[in-house]
Design a protein around this motif. Structure first.
Motif, PDB file in Angstrom:
ATOM      1  N   GLU A 148       6.474   2.169   0.066  1.00 41.44           N
ATOM      2  CA  GLU A 148       5.728   0.993  -0.335  1.00 41.44           C
ATOM      3  C   GLU A 148       5.075   0.404   0.904  1.00 41.44           C
ATOM      4  O   GLU A 148       5.714   0.236   1.935  1.00 41.44           O
ATOM      5  N   MET A 149       3.786   0.082   0.805  1.00 41.23           N
ATOM      6  CA  MET A 149       3.071  -0.466   1.950  1.00 41.23           C
ATOM      7  C   MET A 149       3.232  -1.978   1.969  1.00 41.23           C
ATOM      8  O   MET A 149       2.572  -2.685   1.240  1.00 41.23           O
ATOM      9  N   LYS A 150       4.140  -2.439   2.767  1.00 43.84           N
ATOM     10  CA  LYS A 150       4.371  -3.870   2.881  1.00 43.84           C
ATOM     11  C   LYS A 150       4.083  -4.332   4.303  1.00 43.84           C
ATOM     12  O   LYS A 150       4.229  -3.578   5.250  1.00 43.84           O
ATOM     13  N   ALA A 151       3.739  -5.578   4.423  1.00 45.18           N
ATOM     14  CA  ALA A 151       3.390  -6.157   5.724  1.00 45.18           C
ATOM     15  C   ALA A 151       4.627  -6.323   6.594  1.00 45.18           C
ATOM     16  O   ALA A 151       5.678  -6.699   6.120  1.00 45.18           O
ATOM     17  N   LYS A 152       4.470  -6.056   7.896  1.00 43.90           N
ATOM     18  CA  LYS A 152       5.556  -6.284   8.847  1.00 43.90           C
ATOM     19  C   LYS A 152       5.200  -7.380   9.842  1.00 43.90           C
ATOM     20  O   LYS A 152       6.028  -7.782  10.618  1.00 43.90           O
ATOM     21  N   SER A 153       3.979  -7.829   9.848  1.00 44.16           N
ATOM     22  CA  SER A 153       3.592  -8.956  10.696  1.00 44.16           C
ATOM     23  C   SER A 153       2.654  -9.833   9.883  1.00 44.16           C
ATOM     24  O   SER A 153       2.354  -9.536   8.738  1.00 44.16           O
ATOM     25  N   ASP A 154       2.213 -10.909  10.478  1.00 44.07           N
ATOM     26  CA  ASP A 154       1.339 -11.824   9.747  1.00 44.07           C
ATOM     27  C   ASP A 154      -0.130 -11.442   9.821  1.00 44.07           C
ATOM     28  O   ASP A 154      -0.950 -12.055   9.166  1.00 44.07           O
ATOM     29  N   ASP A 155      -0.472 -10.425  10.616  1.00 44.60           N
ATOM     30  CA  ASP A 155      -1.869 -10.052  10.800  1.00 44.60           C
ATOM     31  C   ASP A 155      -2.122  -8.638  10.287  1.00 44.60           C
ATOM     32  O   ASP A 155      -1.854  -7.668  10.987  1.00 44.60           O
ATOM     33  N   PRO A 156      -2.649  -8.497   9.061  1.00 43.59           N
ATOM     34  CA  PRO A 156      -2.880  -7.169   8.503  1.00 43.59           C
ATOM     35  C   PRO A 156      -3.886  -6.341   9.293  1.00 43.59           C
ATOM     36  O   PRO A 156      -3.932  -5.130   9.160  1.00 43.59           O
ATOM     37  N   ASP A 157      -4.678  -6.977  10.160  1.00 46.82           N
ATOM     38  CA  ASP A 157      -5.620  -6.224  10.987  1.00 46.82           C
ATOM     39  C   ASP A 157      -4.914  -5.367  12.027  1.00 46.82           C
ATOM     40  O   ASP A 157      -5.522  -4.501  12.638  1.00 46.82           O
ATOM     41  N   ASN A 158      -3.615  -5.605  12.235  1.00 48.43           N
ATOM     42  CA  ASN A 158      -2.857  -4.831  13.214  1.00 48.43           C
ATOM     43  C   ASN A 158      -2.176  -3.608  12.604  1.00 48.43           C
ATOM     44  O   ASN A 158      -1.621  -2.804  13.333  1.00 48.43           O
ATOM     45  N   TYR A 159      -2.184  -3.469  11.295  1.00 49.20           N
ATOM     46  CA  TYR A 159      -1.519  -2.337  10.651  1.00 49.20           C
ATOM     47  C   TYR A 159      -2.369  -1.090  10.805  1.00 49.20           C
ATOM     48  O   TYR A 159      -3.579  -1.147  10.705  1.00 49.20           O
ATOM     49  N   CYS A 160      -1.726   0.063  10.974  1.00 53.28           N
ATOM     50  CA  CYS A 160      -2.515   1.300  11.011  1.00 53.28           C
ATOM     51  C   CYS A 160      -2.825   1.754   9.585  1.00 53.28           C
ATOM     52  O   CYS A 160      -3.771   2.495   9.361  1.00 53.28           O
ATOM     53  N   VAL A 161      -2.028   1.302   8.596  1.00 56.64           N
ATOM     54  CA  VAL A 161      -2.293   1.597   7.180  1.00 56.64           C
ATOM     55  C   VAL A 161      -2.180   0.288   6.413  1.00 56.64           C
ATOM     56  O   VAL A 161      -1.209  -0.444   6.572  1.00 56.64           O
ATOM     57  N   THR A 162      -3.182  -0.014   5.578  1.00 64.29           N
ATOM     58  CA  THR A 162      -3.158  -1.250   4.800  1.00 64.29           C
ATOM     59  C   THR A 162      -3.970  -1.083   3.518  1.00 64.29           C
ATOM     60  O   THR A 162      -4.808  -0.196   3.417  1.00 64.29           O
ATOM     61  N   TRP A 163      -3.693  -1.913   2.544  1.00 60.80           N
ATOM     62  CA  TRP A 163      -4.464  -1.907   1.306  1.00 60.80           C
ATOM     63  C   TRP A 163      -5.831  -2.536   1.551  1.00 60.80           C
ATOM     64  O   TRP A 163      -5.959  -3.451   2.358  1.00 60.80           O
ATOM     65  N   LEU A 164      -6.827  -2.104   0.818  1.00 64.19           N
ATOM     66  CA  LEU A 164      -8.105  -2.817   0.820  1.00 64.19           C
ATOM     67  C   LEU A 164      -7.912  -4.079  -0.018  1.00 64.19           C
ATOM     68  O   LEU A 164      -6.989  -4.157  -0.834  1.00 64.19           O
ATOM     69  N   PRO A 165      -8.776  -5.075   0.151  1.00 67.62           N
ATOM     70  CA  PRO A 165      -8.588  -6.367  -0.536  1.00 67.62           C
ATOM     71  C   PRO A 165      -8.383  -6.277  -2.052  1.00 67.62           C
ATOM     72  O   PRO A 165      -7.552  -6.981  -2.606  1.00 67.62           O
ATOM     73  N   GLU A 166      -9.102  -5.388  -2.735  1.00 66.67           N
ATOM     74  CA  GLU A 166      -8.976  -5.327  -4.199  1.00 66.67           C
ATOM     75  C   GLU A 166      -7.764  -4.531  -4.652  1.00 66.67           C
ATOM     76  O   GLU A 166      -7.416  -4.550  -5.830  1.00 66.67           O
ATOM     77  N   GLY A 167      -7.094  -3.815  -3.732  1.00 67.80           N
ATOM     78  CA  GLY A 167      -5.870  -3.095  -4.071  1.00 67.80           C
ATOM     79  C   GLY A 167      -6.072  -1.751  -4.747  1.00 67.80           C
ATOM     80  O   GLY A 167      -5.118  -1.138  -5.200  1.00 67.80           O
ATOM     81  N   GLY A 168      -7.304  -1.279  -4.807  1.00 67.49           N
ATOM     82  CA  GLY A 168      -7.576  -0.004  -5.475  1.00 67.49           C
ATOM     83  C   GLY A 168      -7.639   1.176  -4.528  1.00 67.49           C
ATOM     84  O   GLY A 168      -7.809   2.313  -4.961  1.00 67.49           O
ATOM     85  N   ALA A 169      -7.478   0.923  -3.243  1.00 70.15           N
ATOM     86  CA  ALA A 169      -7.523   1.990  -2.246  1.00 70.15           C
ATOM     87  C   ALA A 169      -6.797   1.496  -1.003  1.00 70.15           C
ATOM     88  O   ALA A 169      -6.576   0.300  -0.830  1.00 70.15           O
ATOM     89  N   PHE A 170      -6.419   2.441  -0.155  1.00 73.07           N
ATOM     90  CA  PHE A 170      -5.806   2.035   1.103  1.00 73.07           C
ATOM     91  C   PHE A 170      -6.588   2.584   2.277  1.00 73.07           C
ATOM     92  O   PHE A 170      -7.267   3.590   2.186  1.00 73.07           O
ATOM     93  N   LEU A 171      -6.481   1.876   3.366  1.00 71.31           N
ATOM     94  CA  LEU A 171      -7.236   2.166   4.575  1.00 71.31           C
ATOM     95  C   LEU A 171      -6.288   2.649   5.665  1.00 71.31           C
ATOM     96  O   LEU A 171      -5.267   2.010   5.930  1.00 71.31           O
ATOM     97  N   VAL A 172      -6.619   3.781   6.248  1.00 72.56           N
ATOM     98  CA  VAL A 172      -5.910   4.246   7.437  1.00 72.56           C
ATOM     99  C   VAL A 172      -6.809   3.843   8.605  1.00 72.56           C
ATOM    100  O   VAL A 172      -7.835   4.465   8.844  1.00 72.56           O
ATOM    101  N   ARG A 173      -6.454   2.761   9.284  1.00 70.63           N
ATOM    102  CA  ARG A 173      -7.277   2.236  10.373  1.00 70.63           C
ATOM    103  C   ARG A 173      -7.318   3.183  11.564  1.00 70.63           C
ATOM    104  O   ARG A 173      -8.348   3.344  12.190  1.00 70.63           O
ATOM    105  N   ASP A 174      -6.155   3.762  11.849  1.00 68.60           N
ATOM    106  CA  ASP A 174      -6.031   4.607  13.034  1.00 68.60           C
ATOM    107  C   ASP A 174      -5.216   5.848  12.665  1.00 68.60           C
ATOM    108  O   ASP A 174      -3.982   5.803  12.673  1.00 68.60           O
ATOM    109  N   PRO A 175      -5.890   6.953  12.300  1.00 66.53           N
ATOM    110  CA  PRO A 175      -5.164   8.161  11.898  1.00 66.53           C
ATOM    111  C   PRO A 175      -4.160   8.650  12.946  1.00 66.53           C
ATOM    112  O   PRO A 175      -3.074   9.102  12.588  1.00 66.53           O
ATOM    113  N   LYS A 176      -4.479   8.523  14.223  1.00 69.44           N
ATOM    114  CA  LYS A 176      -3.563   8.984  15.271  1.00 69.44           C
ATOM    115  C   LYS A 176      -2.287   8.145  15.265  1.00 69.44           C
ATOM    116  O   LYS A 176      -1.171   8.670  15.295  1.00 69.44           O
ATOM    117  N   ALA A 177      -2.420   6.843  15.219  1.00 64.01           N
ATOM    118  CA  ALA A 177      -1.251   5.954  15.176  1.00 64.01           C
ATOM    119  C   ALA A 177      -0.450   6.184  13.904  1.00 64.01           C
ATOM    120  O   ALA A 177       0.788   6.169  13.926  1.00 64.01           O
TER     121      ALA A 177
END
Length: 112
Positions: free
Chosen positions: A1-30
């Motif tokens: 389950e993709m849950k937040a571990k900090s208060d800033d979702p911009d720091n996650y390497c994997v996060t949901w897009l705002p509408e929740g229909g897709a997820f974003l891998v910000r940094d594939p290497k990380a």
């Protein structure tokens, strides 16, 4: 389950897009170094992506995503039955195998 571990979702390497229909891998290497090894044997991002494709995921182009400023190299994945807050939909997901694709093609061919 993709849950937040900090208060800033911009720091996650994997996060949901705002509408929740897709997820974003910000940094594939990380992602390959920190997230994937927790859930899969393979640690290469390309192996993880192949697993996603096998389960019916596809990549969404940046211009089609509701994500304002994506970092360079970011990848968006979506699946019809993988949505935020809709775990009940995941039971509909099926692994796409070569054998299954061949059976489906044979069935369609038999209808002609």
């Amino acid at each position: 389950e993709m849950k937040a571990k900090s208060d800033d979702p911009d720091n996650y390497c994997v996060t949901w897009l705002p509408e929740g229909g897709a997820f974003l891998v910000r940094d594939p290497k990380a992602c390959a170094e920190t997230v994937i090894p927790k859930f899969f044997k393979a640690v290469k991002f390309s192996s993880f992506a192949r697993k996603l494709y096998r389960w019916g995921f596809h990549q969404i182009q940046r211009q089609d995503a509701d994500a304002p400023s994506l970092p360079a190299g970011a990848i968006i994945f979506a699946s019809e039955h993988f949505k935020r807050d809709a775990r009940h939909e995941m039971v509909k997901m099926r692994s796409i195998t070569v054998a299954r694709q061949k059976r489906k093609a044979d069935q369609i061919e038999g209808m002609d």
